[in-house]
Design a protein around this motif. Structure first.
Motif, PDB file in Angstrom:
ATOM      1  N   HIS A 238      42.967  36.691  36.701  1.00 28.14           N
ATOM      2  CA  HIS A 238      43.309  38.117  36.584  1.00 28.14           C
ATOM      3  C   HIS A 238      42.481  38.751  35.456  1.00 28.14           C
ATOM      4  O   HIS A 238      42.311  38.154  34.394  1.00 28.14           O
ATOM      5  CB  HIS A 238      44.815  38.235  36.299  1.00 28.14           C
ATOM      6  CG  HIS A 238      45.283  39.624  36.068  1.00 28.14           C
ATOM      7  ND1 HIS A 238      45.217  40.605  37.041  1.00 28.14           N
ATOM      8  CD2 HIS A 238      45.843  40.220  34.965  1.00 28.14           C
ATOM      9  CE1 HIS A 238      45.708  41.735  36.547  1.00 28.14           C
ATOM     10  NE2 HIS A 238      46.084  41.527  35.298  1.00 28.14           N
TER      11      HIS A 238
ATOM     12  N   TYR B 202      51.838  39.848  32.429  1.00 27.35           N
ATOM     13  CA  TYR B 202      51.873  40.608  33.693  1.00 27.35           C
ATOM     14  C   TYR B 202      51.138  39.854  34.799  1.00 27.35           C
ATOM     15  O   TYR B 202      51.639  39.693  35.912  1.00 27.35           O
ATOM     16  CB  TYR B 202      51.236  41.983  33.457  1.00 27.35           C
ATOM     17  CG  TYR B 202      51.139  42.833  34.694  1.00 27.35           C
ATOM     18  CD1 TYR B 202      52.270  43.466  35.210  1.00 27.35           C
ATOM     19  CD2 TYR B 202      49.916  43.007  35.350  1.00 27.35           C
ATOM     20  CE1 TYR B 202      52.182  44.247  36.349  1.00 27.35           C
ATOM     21  CE2 TYR B 202      49.829  43.774  36.491  1.00 27.35           C
ATOM     22  CZ  TYR B 202      50.957  44.400  36.989  1.00 27.35           C
ATOM     23  OH  TYR B 202      50.858  45.163  38.130  1.00 27.35           O
TER      24      TYR B 202
ATOM     25  N   LYS C  65      53.131  36.842  36.056  1.00 26.36           N
ATOM     26  CA  LYS C  65      54.305  37.231  36.848  1.00 26.36           C
ATOM     27  C   LYS C  65      53.924  37.866  38.173  1.00 26.36           C
ATOM     28  O   LYS C  65      54.385  37.494  39.235  1.00 26.36           O
ATOM     29  CB  LYS C  65      55.092  38.265  36.032  1.00 26.36           C
ATOM     30  CG  LYS C  65      56.541  37.849  35.830  1.00 26.36           C
ATOM     31  CD  LYS C  65      57.315  38.995  35.276  1.00 26.36           C
ATOM     32  CE  LYS C  65      58.275  38.441  34.224  1.00 26.36           C
ATOM     33  NZ  LYS C  65      58.755  39.470  33.346  1.00 26.36           N
ATOM     34  N   ARG C  66      53.033  38.850  38.113  1.00 25.35           N
ATOM     35  CA  ARG C  66      52.734  39.674  39.287  1.00 25.35           C
ATOM     36  C   ARG C  66      51.807  38.970  40.274  1.00 25.35           C
ATOM     37  O   ARG C  66      51.957  39.082  41.479  1.00 25.35           O
ATOM     38  CB  ARG C  66      52.110  40.984  38.787  1.00 25.35           C
ATOM     39  CG  ARG C  66      51.589  41.924  39.814  1.00 25.35           C
ATOM     40  CD  ARG C  66      52.715  42.828  40.339  1.00 25.35           C
ATOM     41  NE  ARG C  66      52.204  43.910  41.168  1.00 25.35           N
ATOM     42  CZ  ARG C  66      51.768  43.772  42.401  1.00 25.35           C
ATOM     43  NH1 ARG C  66      51.745  42.590  42.949  1.00 25.35           N
ATOM     44  NH2 ARG C  66      51.331  44.815  43.094  1.00 25.35           N
TER      45      ARG C  66
END
Ligand code: SF4
Length: 304
Positions: free
Chosen positions: A20, A70, A73-74
């Motif tokens: 990410h 984030y 989790k996402r």
């Protein structure tokens, strides 16, 4: 067969897991806004709209911590690339650059850094510092190119030329740094022919990555005034997709496509509304490419 080389696929192949990208505001500014070159900036520029991280006003460490949490989790991401995004992230003395970039070393999950900047804000000393991270990280530099046409760069008030870009490109190519360029389709005064000339140059220079997006009008910009005064029109989705198909056909087959549209918070967007329909645009692009039997690199040989 994939019709273009996706960034997400590349990251998975390269790192073996979901990666990410975390956008970070490191406190840099831009010579095209601080009066060094201009105070007006590029006619489409609104950094608050481009970069949610700028609006949060957190320290770099906090932004990275939040981004990691984030992303885990996402997206179930396991590794991360820190993207120094808003303004010009090489526009400061070398000691400051060193201090800000060095913060990534505090996080074991980070596998890459990506530095967004203008082509006239780079020199050999800065590139040497950036390259020094390549022993442990994948290192990218992202140059705002937008167009290869000086007449367009003048209209949009970039305050650099294509030759400035080529100079930055030559200096960077000698080093272990991946080059990604940002290009805008639909700039004022540009025809499809002009845009495809930019595409051919992007193919010829075999960039490692590219981000392409349609021109869009953001609040509180010069372009908003042009748009409201009927001096400028935005493209329809179909027109953008048609040009984008041809654009991709001229790129080198290995160039990684990092982005094909822009993300924009609805509250900053004036036009076009279809910018918010990202999935619809990508679906249409896939269909059009298949229909026209176009794929990334199909026309690349023409420019050899
Ligand atoms: S170079 Fe980037 S930050 Fe500077 S004015 Fe242009 S778009 Fe804005």
């Amino acid at each position: 067969m994939e019709v273009y080389r996706r960034f997400s696929d590349y990251l998975k192949e390269r790192f073996g897991c979901r990666v990410h990208k975390i956008s970070v505001y490191a406190g840099f500014f831009c010579p095209n806004l601080d009066g060094t070159l201009s105070k007006k900036g590029c006619i489409y520029c609104n950094n608050y709209a481009f970069s949610p991280c700028l609006r949060e006003n957190l320290e770099i460490e906090k932004q990275i911590e939040k981004g990691i949490e984030y992303g885990k989790k996402r997206f179930k991401a396991e590794k991360f690339i820190v993207y120094f995004q808003p303004y010009s992230n090489t526009y400061a003395p070398i000691e400051i650059l060193k201090e800000k970039y060095g913060i990534v070393k505090k996080f074991s999950e980070i596998v890459g850094i990506s530095i967004g900047t203008r082509p006239d804000c780079i020199d050999d000393e800065k590139l040497e510092l950036i390259e020094s991270y390549s022993d442990k990280y994948e290192v990218w530099i992202e140059y705002g190119l937008q167009s290869i046409h000086d007449k367009t760069l003048k209209i949009i008030n970039r305050n650099h030329t294509y030759s400035d870009f080529l100079n930055a490109y030559d200096l960077t190519r000698k080093r272990n740094i991946k080059i990604c360029v940002h290009v805008i389709i639909g700039l004022p005064g540009e025809t499809k022919k002009d845009i495809l000339e930019t595409a051919k140059e992007c193919g010829r220079l075999k960039f490692d990555g590219i981000k392409i997006h349609p021109i869009h009008i953001l609040k509180d910009t010069e372009l908003e005034r042009w748009y409201k005064g009927k001096r400028f029109k935005v493209m329809e989705m179909e027109e953008y997709v048609d040009i984008l198909c041809d654009f991709l056909s001229y790129l080198h087959p290995e160039t990684i496509i990092q982005r094909l549209t822009a993300d924009c918070d609805r509250k900053f967007l004036v036009a076009p509304d279809w910018l918010l329909e990202k999935q619809k645009m990508l679906k249409l692009l896939g269909e059009k490419m298949k229909e026209k039997n176009i794929y990334q690199g199909k026309n690349y040989k023409e420019i050899q």
